[in-house]
Design an enzyme around this catalytic site. Structure first.
Site, PDB file in Angstrom:
ATOM      1  N   GLU A  48       0.836  -1.203   0.000  1.00 28.14           N
ATOM      2  CA  GLU A  48       0.000   0.000   0.000  1.00 28.14           C
ATOM      3  C   GLU A  48       0.870   1.251   0.000  1.00 28.14           C
ATOM      4  O   GLU A  48       1.836   1.354   0.757  1.00 28.14           O
ATOM      5  CB  GLU A  48      -0.893   0.003   1.245  1.00 28.14           C
ATOM      6  CG  GLU A  48      -1.730   1.262   1.397  1.00 28.14           C
ATOM      7  CD  GLU A  48      -2.538   1.301   2.687  1.00 28.14           C
ATOM      8  OE1 GLU A  48      -3.440   2.146   2.787  1.00 28.14           O
ATOM      9  OE2 GLU A  48      -2.258   0.484   3.588  1.00 28.14           O
ATOM     10  N   LYS A 133      -8.744   3.777  -3.044  1.00 31.20           N
ATOM     11  CA  LYS A 133      -9.306   3.322  -1.769  1.00 31.20           C
ATOM     12  C   LYS A 133     -10.617   4.053  -1.492  1.00 31.20           C
ATOM     13  O   LYS A 133     -10.683   5.284  -1.526  1.00 31.20           O
ATOM     14  CB  LYS A 133      -8.299   3.567  -0.643  1.00 31.20           C
ATOM     15  CG  LYS A 133      -8.676   2.899   0.681  1.00 31.20           C
ATOM     16  CD  LYS A 133      -7.539   3.038   1.676  1.00 31.20           C
ATOM     17  CE  LYS A 133      -7.823   2.304   2.969  1.00 31.20           C
ATOM     18  NZ  LYS A 133      -6.698   2.431   3.924  1.00 31.20           N
ATOM     19  N   CYS A 167      -5.753  -2.354   2.343  1.00 31.93           N
ATOM     20  CA  CYS A 167      -5.748  -2.265   3.811  1.00 31.93           C
ATOM     21  C   CYS A 167      -7.151  -2.419   4.404  1.00 31.93           C
ATOM     22  O   CYS A 167      -7.750  -3.477   4.317  1.00 31.93           O
ATOM     23  CB  CYS A 167      -5.095  -0.944   4.224  1.00 31.93           C
ATOM     24  SG  CYS A 167      -4.639  -0.852   5.972  1.00 31.93           S
TER      25      CYS A 167
END
Length: 360
Positions: A48, A133, A167
């Site tokens: 990430e 994200k 994540c």
């Protein structure tokens, strides 16, 4: 036509970036791609925010002390078609591998709007999927904007059907189900080097290692997929930049639970060991045929569901800061032409065409 179940080797690069240096990180990634390809990997995964590094400072210091670091991150955040990712694309093409790269994404529409993004690059260097994200988690909201669902999709490849989440998205049941319901076989989940929430040792402090183990096992088991988990690590330069001479911050960085990397099979069992700490490439042999048998027991996107009760819809519309619809053509005259007869044909670029070009 009978189904095919590819076999391949995956590589999870548990590595540190060249902190806040996107081109340096891109060149390091290219070297790692070459190393992984030599070892026989067909899929190479990076963590990430790997390019140019995860903004851990947002958890460590008050926002009023982080402006300079944010400016550095914004300056080093990359565009999807920028020169930094071009280095990674060239490496993927040169070595004939698929690459998953986490990066901080900037935009020409704003000098300060950033996204926590991931791109899946094909063997020919082209973009297979681009995901932002959906929701930055906790202190990440000080850095990144919310993404949209344009990349909430599974990509058919010669290695199988590949999906990816970043994540905390791996804790979102609806996002995970959206990938399951597209026939996902190989899942990529990426994480930062650490994720501090309290002073280390506090009983309520967040344990990133344990959180990753729970999330990764749950998705592998529920989706019946291979899960390639890839976390970053910090080198000495990154730690020095983050602590900035503050011994207390240096202690927090050292003692906060680190991110871990691993590969799990469709039963949630480890294919590799759980790795944390020093830089290393983890390799795992993947046989997507192993996704089939567990589906007999619980297939939540098939018979083991109640679609008469539950429904999920996903809006993949790209959320851009501006869009241009059909508008009337611009007037054919300017102030300098005011005393001249009107022209029968409009001159120059119409607003409609200008809008289309801007949208491109």
């Amino acid at each position: 036509m009978s189904a095919t179940y590819p076999r391949f080797k995956a590589a999870a690069c548990h590595v540190a970036p060249v902190f806040l240096d996107s081109m340096g990180t891109a060149e390091k990634a290219a070297a790692l791609i070459e190393e992984a390809a030599r070892a026989g990997a067909s899929l190479v995964v990076f963590p990430e925010g790997y390019m140019p590094g995860f903004p851990l400072w947002a958890a460590l210091r008050a926002p009023i002390r982080n402006h300079d670091l944010f400016k550095r991150l914004a300056a080093e955040s990359v565009r999807l078609d920028g020169p930094e990712l071009a280095v990674v694309r060239a490496a993927a093409r040169r070595h004939g591998v698929i690459v998953s790269m986490g990066f901080s994404e900037g935009t020409d529409a704003s000098v300060g709007c950033l996204w926590n993004s991931n791109v899946l690059i094909g063997r020919d260097g082209r973009t297979l999927n681009h995901h932002r994200k959906l929701v930055p988690t906790f202190f990440e909201k000080l850095i990144w904007a919310s993404g949209d669902a344009r990349g909430l999709r599974v990509t058919p490849t010669d290695l199988g059907r590949v999906g990816m989440l970043i994540c905390g998205e791996n804790t979102n049941p609806l996002a995970r189900y959206a990938l399951m319901a597209q026939g996902e076989q190989v899942h990529i989940s990426t994480y930062p080097p650490a994720w501090p929430t309290r002073v280390p040792g506090d009983s309520a402090a967040y344990d990133l290692k344990r959180a990753i183990e729970i999330r990764a096992g749950a998705h592998s088991f529920e989706a019946k997929v291979f899960n390639i988990v890839c976390s970053a690590t910090l080198d000495a330069d990154a730690k020095a930049t983050l602590s900035d001479g503050d011994a207390a911050l240096a202690d927090v960085i050292e003692r906060t639970p680190a991110g871990v990397s691993m590969v799990l099979d469709p039963a949630g069992a480890l294919v590799t060991e759980t790795h944390e700490g020093e830089e290393r490439i983890l390799y795992a042999d993947i046989d997507t045929a192993a996704c089939v048998e567990p589906k007999q027991f619980h297939d939540v996107v098939g018979y083991y569901n109640r679609f008469d009760i539950f429904r999920l819809s996903v809006d993949r519309t790209p959320r851009e800061p501006i869009s241009f619809g059909a508008e009337a053509a611009a007037p054919a005259w300017t102030d300098a032409d005011a005393d001249e007869p009107a022209r029968s044909e409009p001159q120059g670029l119409s607003l409609v065409e200008a809008g289309r070009r801007a949208a491109r």
